[in-house]
Design a protein around this motif. Structure first.
Motif, PDB file in Angstrom:
ATOM      1  N   PRO A 385       0.827  -1.220   0.000  1.00  0.00           N
ATOM      2  CA  PRO A 385       0.000   0.000   0.000  1.00  0.00           C
ATOM      3  C   PRO A 385       0.852   1.258   0.000  1.00  0.00           C
ATOM      4  O   PRO A 385       1.976   1.274   0.521  1.00  0.00           O
ATOM      5  CB  PRO A 385      -0.814  -0.125   1.295  1.00  0.00           C
ATOM      6  CG  PRO A 385      -0.817  -1.586   1.607  1.00  0.00           C
ATOM      7  CD  PRO A 385       0.506  -2.104   1.122  1.00  0.00           C
ATOM      8  N   PRO A 386       0.346   2.336  -0.584  1.00  0.00           N
ATOM      9  CA  PRO A 386       1.122   3.588  -0.629  1.00  0.00           C
ATOM     10  C   PRO A 386       1.159   4.283   0.727  1.00  0.00           C
ATOM     11  O   PRO A 386       0.356   4.003   1.613  1.00  0.00           O
ATOM     12  CB  PRO A 386       0.335   4.430  -1.652  1.00  0.00           C
ATOM     13  CG  PRO A 386      -1.071   3.944  -1.523  1.00  0.00           C
ATOM     14  CD  PRO A 386      -0.968   2.466  -1.248  1.00  0.00           C
ATOM     15  N   VAL A 387       2.120   5.184   0.866  1.00  0.00           N
ATOM     16  CA  VAL A 387       2.184   6.064   2.030  1.00  0.00           C
ATOM     17  C   VAL A 387       1.245   7.236   1.784  1.00  0.00           C
ATOM     18  O   VAL A 387       1.301   7.885   0.738  1.00  0.00           O
ATOM     19  CB  VAL A 387       3.625   6.568   2.260  1.00  0.00           C
ATOM     20  CG1 VAL A 387       3.660   7.599   3.374  1.00  0.00           C
ATOM     21  CG2 VAL A 387       4.537   5.399   2.579  1.00  0.00           C
ATOM     22  N   THR A 388       0.362   7.502   2.716  1.00  0.00           N
ATOM     23  CA  THR A 388      -0.646   8.553   2.545  1.00  0.00           C
ATOM     24  C   THR A 388      -0.669   9.462   3.764  1.00  0.00           C
ATOM     25  O   THR A 388       0.139   9.319   4.680  1.00  0.00           O
ATOM     26  CB  THR A 388      -2.041   7.940   2.346  1.00  0.00           C
ATOM     27  OG1 THR A 388      -2.415   7.234   3.547  1.00  0.00           O
ATOM     28  CG2 THR A 388      -2.046   6.964   1.175  1.00  0.00           C
ATOM     29  N   LEU A 389      -1.632  10.351   3.777  1.00  0.00           N
ATOM     30  CA  LEU A 389      -1.790  11.252   4.919  1.00  0.00           C
ATOM     31  C   LEU A 389      -2.043  10.479   6.203  1.00  0.00           C
ATOM     32  O   LEU A 389      -1.675  10.939   7.290  1.00  0.00           O
ATOM     33  CB  LEU A 389      -2.956  12.215   4.644  1.00  0.00           C
ATOM     34  CG  LEU A 389      -3.211  13.297   5.697  1.00  0.00           C
ATOM     35  CD1 LEU A 389      -2.064  14.293   5.740  1.00  0.00           C
ATOM     36  CD2 LEU A 389      -4.525  14.025   5.429  1.00  0.00           C
ATOM     37  N   ARG A 448      -1.023   4.381  -6.349  1.00  0.00           N
ATOM     38  CA  ARG A 448      -2.471   4.250  -6.359  1.00  0.00           C
ATOM     39  C   ARG A 448      -3.063   4.780  -5.068  1.00  0.00           C
ATOM     40  O   ARG A 448      -2.348   4.982  -4.082  1.00  0.00           O
ATOM     41  CB  ARG A 448      -2.836   2.772  -6.487  1.00  0.00           C
ATOM     42  CG  ARG A 448      -2.247   1.903  -5.365  1.00  0.00           C
ATOM     43  CD  ARG A 448      -2.712   0.474  -5.452  1.00  0.00           C
ATOM     44  NE  ARG A 448      -2.100  -0.387  -4.448  1.00  0.00           N
ATOM     45  CZ  ARG A 448      -2.538  -0.545  -3.204  1.00  0.00           C
ATOM     46  NH1 ARG A 448      -3.599   0.160  -2.780  1.00  0.00           N
ATOM     47  NH2 ARG A 448      -1.934  -1.364  -2.370  1.00  0.00           N
ATOM     48  N   PRO A 449      -4.350   4.970  -5.065  1.00  0.00           N
ATOM     49  CA  PRO A 449      -4.996   5.286  -3.782  1.00  0.00           C
ATOM     50  C   PRO A 449      -5.136   4.025  -2.946  1.00  0.00           C
ATOM     51  O   PRO A 449      -5.061   2.901  -3.465  1.00  0.00           O
ATOM     52  CB  PRO A 449      -6.369   5.823  -4.211  1.00  0.00           C
ATOM     53  CG  PRO A 449      -6.629   5.190  -5.525  1.00  0.00           C
ATOM     54  CD  PRO A 449      -5.296   5.058  -6.193  1.00  0.00           C
ATOM     55  N   LEU A 450      -5.336   4.212  -1.671  1.00  0.00           N
ATOM     56  CA  LEU A 450      -5.568   3.070  -0.802  1.00  0.00           C
ATOM     57  C   LEU A 450      -6.858   2.354  -1.194  1.00  0.00           C
ATOM     58  O   LEU A 450      -7.842   2.985  -1.588  1.00  0.00           O
ATOM     59  CB  LEU A 450      -5.686   3.522   0.660  1.00  0.00           C
ATOM     60  CG  LEU A 450      -4.408   3.977   1.370  1.00  0.00           C
ATOM     61  CD1 LEU A 450      -4.770   4.570   2.721  1.00  0.00           C
ATOM     62  CD2 LEU A 450      -3.435   2.825   1.531  1.00  0.00           C
ATOM     63  N   MET A 451      -6.835   1.031  -1.106  1.00  0.00           N
ATOM     64  CA  MET A 451      -8.085   0.290  -1.217  1.00  0.00           C
ATOM     65  C   MET A 451      -8.929   0.575   0.023  1.00  0.00           C
ATOM     66  O   MET A 451      -8.419   0.956   1.079  1.00  0.00           O
ATOM     67  CB  MET A 451      -7.809  -1.206  -1.320  1.00  0.00           C
ATOM     68  CG  MET A 451      -6.984  -1.627  -2.526  1.00  0.00           C
ATOM     69  SD  MET A 451      -6.783  -3.429  -2.533  1.00  0.00           S
ATOM     70  CE  MET A 451      -5.549  -3.613  -3.813  1.00  0.00           C
TER      71      MET A 451
END
Length: 1348
Positions: A385-389, A448-451
């Protein structure tokens, strides 16, 4: 990472629960505060008596507001807080009816919890509203920030149906600043952060540890870098990723420059502009030890501050090196796989794009589109998963490794949760196509965005807020009757939910108009909800015709436009707004007492129980509110909605009786409910720009990288742009600026720096450069592939470009030749330049370029990425019944041909618009169709008659249509069609319908699958090529292209052989596309020089399939045959396009000569200052590009009261000043509507703004060179006046008098083509000004009616 001593002490004390606020803050009690007290334990903690981790003990906390909780609010606050104290409970749902104060309840719940909160809302504007309200409630105890997408324009990169769409985006600097402020709030010690975000929080950011480690602390008297000024430059460039510009250039956001201090030889001045600040910082730093001597901005001195990175993606040097190896390995694997499957072009494309990115990553540490390599750059595993806020929420600001606890608030959860689920699927589908076509590596799928599942795994605890919770929320909390479903339906105002009435559809329009009128007489407003955007416009027109002041809103309006219309409704300037989906959530309009829903019994999402509840809720703030459903049957959704309304009304009524409460309509709605995002956040943005100067941030340092050559950034950017055109370059130096030379010390005074000058300095013969320059100027401003060749015809360079003229001109730039030995060698060896236009746009150019590069093996290559766009348009009739529509289809797949009554194909969209316009004038098709669909009896018969007439016209049976209209007494409509038929015949379109009929009547032509490709020219060195596609005997499409003939002038005639060559070239390029729709036969109505070779090429490209029949016909067809008729269609359209192109090109050349320009103007803005009877003075700026209007770039300014409407000179000066101060790019020419006086006023305003007038002439009428060594903006100026009595036009240009004043000089020998172009610009400016006056008059009438 080290904290300063004072900050360390305060951080430790805060962790221990000590109140670390300043003494004045602890003692402050002037402002009233409503503190929600837990009834069970008497504490001031809204969430209960137990402190959350890190909570200040003994401190009274609560939401600050001028009112106490009432209605269901106290119980909702208490119950939500109690449920959230249960660490094992993940989800709590607040089911709050519209107008019950859900945001106030959320604020009180968060006030009792000393842990960060993420409030996610469905869209930007709603996020801004929520952020503003929470800041008002929690501003003293929490740090409320906004995190939404920073793109004001965003078109994602995509590949579909053979067409590549390049990513196009525009970053709004203010929103970007707010994003930086939000992430800073999460990584800095201080108040508890509350971040209000849109679904943008699902998308990737850089690692928070990298972001923090890269920050730079500036403190007076301390060293910014132990390596001196060079170390500071390296830190800014390599760690914080700011872009360095030359000392003589202006600094823009995200850039910095260094220069020797003028008064101290031991110091350097460093000017740096962080993207989150309003203006640049100016540091004075000692050269040898890097000590900061001073730090200022706007004259204010600061003792210390932290400079944060320019972007959130920060990659340390060691990890970057590993990423480069990983990307290279993946590239080799993917390229090998593509070649093994026979996709050589895709493999070449992928290698060229990726290698260009790798080179830029090596030299700068980033590249445009770096997010697509995020998996490699952060060292992640595939599908990780990507790193996000959300990772910033888990980051501990005190430096500990323990993850921080936080809470999520999902506002309007019934909308937000489906959004979360949909984001990943759409993103993956788009990127799979890019990967398959060789535009991206497979690892791009991990950007990508988080699932949805990944998102909720990261959420420790969530409060779901909605007026109508969905099935997901309901199941998560255990059902509608669960304890975790907190019900809040009683409003503090006592207003009940609006009652629901069902009315049949018979005569529904008349009943609707009557009800809206009755409400208007009472001073109340109405909202009407329909299903489609077209219905919103049609119904508003119908209501206006019935005397109702109505307007419409739908998604094609901008946010400010929607906000303005809703504000007018709130102010009483409108009685009714008609809309579709936009009238559901988030509108606070207490003046609305009627919500009318048409087609309420239509099944589907837009008429589900939840949607009906949301729409009805718009009237829930008015005590007279009611909801009317127009339906002939009661659906299950309607039944569920009415059941819920009855439940709520019963509970609300009981509460009012028990508490002796009288319902009261709110006098004012939310101050932000009708504002756009930028209006809502205006004060927050201003506060951000001002607040930074007094903030004390944590001092952070990181190890510097090794030094890099000062020219590395500019050189790498130039290299990257030459290798690849894909992606969007991050904000940085403009291409034109980055190519400027650092100094011109070696240029003699008065000598103009040109390519020849630079080559002479290197001892290179430059006598051939002027010929190359002429070839460049003859290049079309079109898409294609170009080649530089030497004297022996050997290809030196093959490139592609969207704009051939612009791209090839870069190679003649003296700065580029000076900086790049490779380009010096290219220009020294080149003796000719040729180009090929691609009719299919960038996609065809991409394939052609790849083939040429494989064959010629030149040193460089650049790829194109667009496919051809059809020029034809389709008019579709869905049905002759009452529910039918006649419309122009925007897209190929907008309709199913098997499910519509008729489809007509017209050669261009302009022809379709023109045809529909005169049909609308004659038959009122849209109004009749609308009334017919909504059941008006008379309109149903009128619709069938109108459809019959329209079908005759579209079949080119004008005489039959006119006769039928005259027979029914419709003389005005018959006259309209008669005139329009004559105009179409003059355009060569009159036989189109009869040709279609002949094709269908001929037994053999019924089976034709043929493309007719014809070329035409009207001089100017340009051939227009048209492709008419016939499938199964039906003209299904018309495509167009243009081919430039090198060295041809405006007066040259193009030979027939050249036209044949142009048509052949287009055919070869078009069918090379693997997705092209291939015919059985190609017909070129010109004599092809080598037909055998072309036939073989067409066969190899799949023309004719496996058939042995003849695949190519060329030359003239038999006179009177259908084939000749089809060729005439293609030739007529090509000829029309060629005339238009040549006319515009020649007019620009004539204008260049007339007003003393150095090159043909590409853009012109006409300026018209006008007023109406001494009132409503406005100035319109109308922009023309390439000889055609560009309506989206038109501008309008209303003059201030300081300028009287009759003062033309003052109005021009004020308007020009306003235009020059805007961010929009200046045109090549500003044309003033007026004479010498108006011209002089404009010239003085331009010069006062520091802009150079490029066509200013001297006493001898020769252009003056007013530009100095400093880069300045330039614009040419002219004025076109018309004599009041004689009607004679006069053209004026600016001149410098002997006294040094600017005056106007008349041009007596201007060519008629130049005057015609200027006249078109002037007339358009008049039209825009008249439209502005009409709007102002309409607004005045509405205000007068409202005041009466």
């Amino acid at each position: 990472m080290a904290l300063r001593h004072g900050l360390v002490r305060r951080a430790v004390e805060r962790a221990r629960g000590v109140d670390v606020r300043p003494r004045s803050a602890r003692a402050r009690g002037k402002h009233a505060r409503v503190v929600v007290t837990n009834a069970a334990n008497g504490t001031g903690d809204a969430g209960g008596g137990r402190d959350a981790p890190g909570m200040t003990s003994g401190r009274r906390r609560g939401a600050r507001a001028p009112f106490a909780p009432s209605g269901d609010q106290p119980s909702a606050i208490e119950k939500c807080a109690a449920l959230l104290r249960d660490g094992d409970r993940k989800y709590v749902c607040l089911r709050g009816a519209t107008g019950t104060g859900k945001t106030f309840v959320v604020a009180n719940v968060l006030a009792g919890m000393d842990k960060p909160a993420l409030v996610v809302v469905p869209n930007k504007t709603l996020a801004a509203q929520v952020a503003r309200e929470l800041r008002a409630y929690l501003g003293e105890t929490h740090r409320v920030e906004l995190f939404v997408s920073h793109f004001s324009v965003y078109v994602p990169e995509s590949y579909s149906n053979g067409r590549y769409t390049e990513k196009r985006s525009a970053i709004d600097a203010d929103l970007d600043a707010l994003r930086h402020r939000a992430t800073r709030a999460l990584v800095e010690p201080g108040k508890t952060p509350v971040i209000v975000a849109s679904v943008s929080c699902l998308y990737g950011l850089g690692l928070p540890t990298d972001y923090v480690d890269a920050a730079l602390t500036i403190e007076i008297g301390a060293a910014a870098s132990v390596h001196g000024i060079r170390g500071l430059e390296s830190k800014l460039r390599d760690d914080l990723l700011y872009e360095r510009v030359m000392p003589y250039m202006e600094v823009e956001r995200g850039q910095f420059k260094t220069s020797p201090a003028p008064d101290d030889e031991n110091c350097f001045t460093v000017e740096i502009w962080p993207p989150y600040l309003e203006s640049a910082l100016e540091l004075r730093v000692r050269e040898n030890d890097g000590t900061v001597v001073s730090c200022q901005s706007r004259g204010c001195s600061m003792h210390s501050l932290t400079i944060w990175p320019r972007v959130h993606y920060i990659t340390p040097a060691e990890r970057l090196q590993r990423a480069l190896v990983s990307i290279q390995n993946e590239l080799e694997e993917q390229s090998k796989m593509l070649r093994g499957e026979g996709f050589a072009i895709e493999a070449d494309r992928l290698e060229q794009r990726t290698n260009a990115d790798l080179q830029l990553l090596r030299e700068l540490g980033w590249c445009p589109g770096a997010e697509h390599y995020s998996r490699h750059l952060r060292g992640a595993r595939p599908e990780e998963p990507p790193v996000t806020l959300l990772d910033y929420f888990s980051y501990s600001a005190d430096g500990s490794k323990q993850k921080r606890d936080w809470i999520l608030v999902a506002d309007e959860s019934h909308v937000m949760l489906p959004q979360l689920r949909a984001m990943h699927g759409g993103d993956r589908s788009r990127k799979l196509s890019l990967v398959a076509a060789g535009y991206r590596l497979p690892s791009a799928l991990d950007n990508r965005p988080l699932m949805s599942e990944e998102f909720w795994e990261r959420v420790p605890q969530a409060l779901l807020v909605s007026a109508t919770p969905g099935d997901i929320e309901t199941s998560w909390v255990g059902g509608k009757s669960s304890d975790a479903m907190v019900d809040m339906v009683v409003r503090p105002s006592g207003v009940l939910d609006p009652p629901v009435h069902i009315i049949g559809k018979e005569n529904q329009l008349e009943q609707l108009a009557q009800r809206v009128s009755e409400k208007a007489k009472l001073g109340e407003r109405s909202l009407v909800c329909v299903l489609t955007k077209a219905d919103t416009e049609d119904l508003s027109m119908y209501l206006n015709a019935q005397g109702v002041r109505a307007d419409w809103v739908h998604s094609e309006l901008t946010a400010p436009q929607r906000a303005e219309k809703l504000s007018k409704l709130q102010r009483g300037e409108l009685d009714c707004i008609v809309g579709a989906q936009l009238l559901r959530e988030g509108l606070d309009l207490p003046s609305v007492s009627l919500v009318a829903i048409l087609d309420a019994d239509v099944p589907g999402f837009m008429r589900s129980a939840r949607s009906l509840m949301q729409m009805a809720g718009r009237a829930a703030r008015n005590k007279h509110g009611e909801c009317v459903l127009f339906a002939d049957s009661v659906t299950g959704a309607m039944r569920d909605m009415m059941s819920e309304v009855d439940r709520r009304r019963e509970k609300q009524h009981r509460h009012n009786v028990e508490n002796n409460l009288t319902p009261t309509t709110a006098t004012l709605g939310s101050s932000t409910s009708t504002l756009s995002l930028f209006e809502v956040m205006a004060d927050e943005i201003t506060k951000e720009k001002e607040k930074w100067v007094v903030e004390q941030s944590v001092g952070l340092t990181s190890q510097n990288r090794s030094d890099v050559d000062e020219e590395a950034v500019e050189k790498a950017l130039r290299s990257w742009r030459k290798r690849r055109e894909g992606g969007v370059v991050r904000p940085g130096p403009k291409p034109s600026d980055s190519l400027k030379m650092e100094n011109n010390a070696n240029t003699a005074e008065g000598e103009k720096l040109v390519a020849e000058t630079v080559l002479d300095r290197y001892g290179i013969d430059a006598t051939h450069v002027e010929r190359l320059r002429r070839l460049h100027r003859d290049m079309p401003a079109k898409t294609g592939v170009y080649r530089w060749l030497d004297a022996d015809g050997k290809v030196l360079y093959i490139g592609k470009a969207k704009n051939l003229r612009s791209r090839t001109g870069h190679y003649l730039s003296p700065a580029l030749i000076q900086a790049s030995p490779r380009h010096r060698k290219l220009l020294a060896s080149a003796r000719t330049l040729d180009a090929v236009l691609t009719p299919g746009g960038e996609a065809d150019a991409l394939a052609l370029e790849a083939r040429l590069i494989q064959r010629e093996r030149p040193a460089l290559n650049i790829l194109l990425k667009d496919a051809p766009k059809p020029e034809s348009a389709r008019i579709v009739l869905t049905s002759k019944n009452s529910d039918g529509r006649l419309f122009i289809a925007r897209f190929q797949n907008e309709f199913d041909p098997s499910k519509v009554e008729r489809v007509w194909t017209l050669p261009t969209r302009e022809a379709a618009i023109r045809t529909m316009a005169f049909l609308e004038r004659a038959l009122d098709l849209r109004g009749v169709s609308f009334r017919s669909r909504f059941g008006e009896t008379a309109a149903i018969a009128q619709w069938k008659f109108a459809v019959d007439i329209a079908s005759m016209v579209l079949d080119a049976k004008y005489d039959d249509a006119i006769a039928k209209l005259e027979l029914h007494g419709e003389l005005a409509a018959a006259l309209e069609i008669r005139v329009s038929a004559q105009e179409e015949a003059e355009r060569g379109q009159g036989s189109r319908g009869s040709l279609a009929a002949l094709l269908q009547a001929d037994s053999s032509a019924k089976h034709w699958n043929m493309d007719i490709i014809a070329a035409a020219s009207s001089g100017g060195g340009t051939c227009a090529v048209k492709i008419v596609k016939v499938r199964d005997g039906v003209i299904v499409d018309v495509l167009g292209s243009s081919v430039d003939v090198p060295n041809a002038t405006a007066d040259d005639d193009i030979a027939e052989a050249t036209l044949a060559e142009a048509a052949q070239l287009v055919a070869e390029q078009m069918y090379a596309s693997e997705t092209s729709d291939r015919p059985d036969v190609v017909y070129i109505p010109h004599v092809v020089a080598e037909p055998v070779q072309l036939r073989a090429a067409l066969k190899s490209l799949g023309i004719g399939g496996s058939s042995r029949s003849k695949v190519l016909h060329h030359g003239s067809a038999k006179e009177g045959s259908l084939l000749q008729a089809l060729a005439d269609v293609a030739l007529e359209n090509a000829d029309e396009s060629a005339r238009a192109t040549a006319s515009k090109s020649i007019a620009a050349l004539r204008l260049k000569d007339a007003i003393a320009l150095s090159a043909s103007p590409k853009s012109i803005e006409g300026v018209d200052v006008s007023h109406l009877a001494g009132q409503n003075a406005v100035t319109s700026f109308v922009r023309f590009e390439g000889g055609s209007p560009a309506p989206l770039k038109h501008k309008r300014y209303e003059l201030s009261e300081a300028v009287t409407p009759s003062d033309d000179y003052g109005g021009i000066a004020e308007s020009i000043t306003a235009r020059l101060s805007s961010k929009g790019a200046l045109p090549d020419v500003l044309m003033i509507d007026g004479g010498a006086g108006q011209l002089t006023a404009a010239a003085n305003a331009i010069l006062e703004a520091g802009v150079v007038i490029s066509n200013m002439v001297g006493e001898d009428d020769r252009p003056l060179d007013l530009a100095n060594s400093k880069p300045r903006r330039t614009v040419a100026l002219c004025a076109l006046a018309k004599g009041r009595s004689s009607g004679e036009e006069a053209l004026w240009i600016p001149a410098l008098s002997p006294a040094g004043r600017c005056v106007g000089v008349r041009v007596d020998d201007a060519h008629v083509d130049a005057l015609r172009l200027l006249r078109a610009v002037r007339d358009s400016a008049h039209a825009v000004a008249l439209g502005a006056h009409r709007n102002l008059r309409r607004e005045e009438r509405l205000r007068s009616v409202a005041s009466a």
